[in-house]
Design an enzyme around this catalytic site. Structure first.
Site, PDB file in Angstrom:
ATOM      1  CB  SER A 151       0.143  -1.759 -11.086  1.00  0.00           C
ATOM      2  OG  SER A 151       0.598  -2.180 -12.316  1.00  0.00           O
ATOM      3  CE1 TYR A 164       4.309   1.277 -10.772  1.00  0.00           C
ATOM      4  CE2 TYR A 164       3.551  -0.675 -11.878  1.00  0.00           C
ATOM      5  CZ  TYR A 164       3.548   0.633 -11.563  1.00  0.00           C
ATOM      6  OH  TYR A 164       2.324   1.248 -12.024  1.00  0.00           O
ATOM      7  CE  LYS A 168       1.409   1.438  -8.650  1.00  0.00           C
ATOM      8  NZ  LYS A 168       0.722   2.951  -8.444  1.00  0.00           N
TER       9      LYS A 168
END
Length: 303
Positions: A151, A164, A168
């Site tokens: 991401s 997150y 990632k």
């Protein structure tokens, strides 16, 4: 030349909706036998649904072959079972797209360690579990194509997504090592950072027209290329709204400092030279950092 997945078996995790569904449908259209994996949870990882079965029905209605799997990527034994069932039914597994994910967004000051851990478990450990479950089989087949989903948050950061982002960027690092380890067995591993309008991003406040332009179907071409027979390996690519690009981890030549200047003050004094991007490289393995160090020392010795 048309890219075909005829006689290939593909697993797509988190394929009950959004990006995963788009990948699974396109793989099915291009001849792959598809395992549609989805726990069916909401985007925070809770609950269940029959989303995978609906995608299987779509693939079959279009003339393809597919099976549903409701295993959790966080449970290695369930991923092993999923791979075993695919091999038993179709003879092997040639493609794995690690797409399953959840969100627990909060600023770090408000985030519980439970929320941090769960996101890392689903994204990073979940992808590791799925990849480990197919790894030996792909080596034995002398063929495998694996895609990790990173991401922009992992690559570049995003407010309120420390969990997150950590997961990632970890996936990009996992890709780089597995691409090296899989090379002699024709197992190619890549990373995709998608920009898509899905339930994971629907409340970010983007204009409606832009949200629709970010349809998952516009990301699928890059994903399928990166798991095709002629795919590159060890690539970080991005896709969204019909725009496609690549990202790189680079290394500047830097400088070597004489012993007397190897101090925090010496670093500060030479910071502009250390960070000068002239002549920077894109290392293909970690060993190249040592080579850059040796080159800098060699230059120092000549000065």
């Amino acid at each position: 030349m048309t890219i075909s997945f005829k006689d290939r078996v593909a697993i797509v995790t988190g394929a009950g909706g959004g990006l995963g569904r788009a990948y699974a449908l396109e793989l099915g259209k291009r001849g792959a036998k598809v395992v549609v994996n989805d726990l069916g949870a909401s985007r925070d990882g809770t609950g269940h649904s029959d989303a995978a079965l609906k995608v299987v029905e779509e693939i079959r209605a279009a003339g393809g072959e597919a099976m549903a799997n409701g295993g959790s990527v966080t449970e290695f034994a369930q991923m092993e079972e999923m791979v075993a069932k695919a091999k038993e039914k179709w003879g092997g597994v040639h493609v794995l797209i690690n797409n399953a994910g959840i969100l627990r967004d909060r600023t770090f000051v408000k985030m519980t360690m439970e929320d941090f851990d769960l996101v890392v478990q689903v994204h990073l450990m979940g992808s590791a579990n799925c990849t480990k479950a197919v790894w030996d089989l792909m080596r034995e087949q002398n063929y495998g194509r694996i895609l990790m989903t990173a991401s922009s948050t992992g690559l570049f950061g995003n407010f309120g997504q420390s969990n997150y982002g950590a997961a990632k960027l970890g996936l990009a690092g996992l890709t780089k090592t597995l691409a090296l380890e899989g090379a002699k067995y024709n197992v190619r591993v890549n990373t995709l950072a998608p920009v898509a309008g899905t339930r994971m991003t629907e409340d970010l406040g983007m204009p409606e027209a832009f949200f629709h332009a970010l349809a998952p179907e516009n990301v699928a071409p890059m994903a399928l290329f990166l798991v095709s027979e002629d795919a590159p390996t060890n690539v970080i690519a991005g896709a969204g709204a019909g725009a496609y690009h690549a990202a790189y981890v680079t290394l500047t030549p830097g400088i070597a400092l004489p012993p007397a200047e190897r101090t925090p003050e010496g670093i500060a004094a030479h910071w502009a030279e250390i960070t000068d991007r002239t002549g920077e490289i894109v290392p293909q393995s970690g060993a190249e950092q040592s080579q850059v160090v040796m080159q800098a020392l060699g230059k120092l010795a000549q000065d």
